[in-house]
Design an enzyme around this catalytic site. Structure first.
Site, short mmCIF file in Angstrom:
data_model
loop_
_atom_site.label_atom_id
_atom_site.label_comp_id
_atom_site.label_asym_id
_atom_site.label_seq_id
_atom_site.Cartn_x
_atom_site.Cartn_y
_atom_site.Cartn_z
N LYS A 152 101.62 25.60 5.11
CA LYS A 152 101.06 24.86 6.25
C LYS A 152 99.73 25.49 6.65
O LYS A 152 99.67 26.70 6.91
CB LYS A 152 102.07 24.91 7.40
CG LYS A 152 101.88 23.86 8.46
CD LYS A 152 103.05 23.93 9.44
CE LYS A 152 102.92 22.95 10.56
NZ LYS A 152 103.91 23.22 11.62
C1 E4P Z 1 104.30 20.50 13.72
O1 E4P Z 1 104.55 20.84 12.59
C2 E4P Z 1 104.42 21.38 14.89
O2 E4P Z 1 105.30 22.45 14.56
C3 E4P Z 1 105.03 20.74 16.09
O3 E4P Z 1 105.48 19.43 15.83
C4 E4P Z 1 104.28 20.92 17.35
O4 E4P Z 1 105.01 20.33 18.39
P1 E4P Z 1 104.77 20.67 19.93
O5 E4P Z 1 103.56 19.92 20.38
O6 E4P Z 1 106.02 20.16 20.59
O7 E4P Z 1 104.59 22.15 20.03
#
Ligand code: E4P
Length: 218
Positions: free
Chosen positions: A87
């Site tokens: 990622k």
């Molecule tokens: C995506 O991969 C992120 O880990 C995540 O969806 C972020 O979500 P949040 O805005 O609830 O922190």
């Protein structure tokens, strides 16, 4: 539509896996910190533990912000387990690193996507997944679903294979609306997945069936 769970909590991942509908997991540095997972060795071990719990892709985020650091970290993550998806943040360095990994057959997830232009660039760099952050856009009075819709249109226009991973899902209706638009994947908390099965008429109907069965089988 693939279902990913957005957590580093092993108990929640196990619960979603046991439901039989889980296709993968996404994590990020904040989610790892929330579970108290700190230090490189512990973090790497935790990724392996997650991979051993589920069958699908597990997104593991690099912490480096420079290209060389991202490549080093990404290679180490990719070697951990065949289910690992590297990622990378939506930055110039992140896009260059995405191209590097996609050219070598390593799966990637470009994260922190907040515009259609960013999603287009992620697809051009060969990303396996692009993660538009729905909830965080909604938080600042911007329609996150509209962004998913725009990306769907662009990817379909050119047949990009990059999968739209609707991220920052906050509740059940986000999942339903993303499914209507055609997001390929959604990643959300366990509560948003569990919410899909709830309806008061189901509970009332089942209570009635049980009562009628018991009456007739006394
Ligand atoms: C995506 O991969 C992120 O880990 C995540 O969806 C972020 O979500 P949040 O805005 O609830 O922190």
């Amino acid at each position: 539509m693939k279902f990913f769970i957005d957590t580093a909590n092993l108990a929640q991942i196990k619960e979603a896996q046991e439901l039989g509908v889980l296709d993968g997991v996404t994590t990020n540095p904040s989610l790892m910190a929330k579970e108290g997972i700190t230090g490189k060795d512990n973090i790497l071990k935790h990724y392996v533990a997650i991979c051993n719990l589920v069958e699908g892709d597990v997104s593991a985020e690099v912490n480096a912000i420079d290209y060389d650091g991202m490549i080093r970290e990404g290679e180490e993550l990719a070697e951990l387990h065949e289910q690992i998806v590297v990622k990378l943040p939506m930055t110039k360095e992140g896009i260059k690193a995405c191209k590097y990994f996609s050219d070598r057959g390593v799966k990637t997830n470009v994260t922190l996507i907040f515009s259609a232009g960013q999603a287009l660039l992620a697809a051009k760099a060969g990303a396996t997944y692009c993660s538009p952050f729905l909830g965080r856009l909604d938080d600042v009075s911007t329609d996150g679903l509209n962004l998913i819709d725009e990306i769907r249109q662009i990817y379909d226009n050119y047949g990009f294979e990059t999968q739209i991973l609707a991220a920052s899902i906050r509740h059940t209706m986000h999942i339903v609306n993303c499914a209507k638009i055609g997001a390929d994947v959604m990643t959300g908390p366990l509560s948003s997945i569990m919410g899909l099965m709830k309806h008061p008429l189901t509970d009332i109907g089942l209570a009635q069936f049980i009562a009628d069965f018991e009456k007739g089988n006394k």
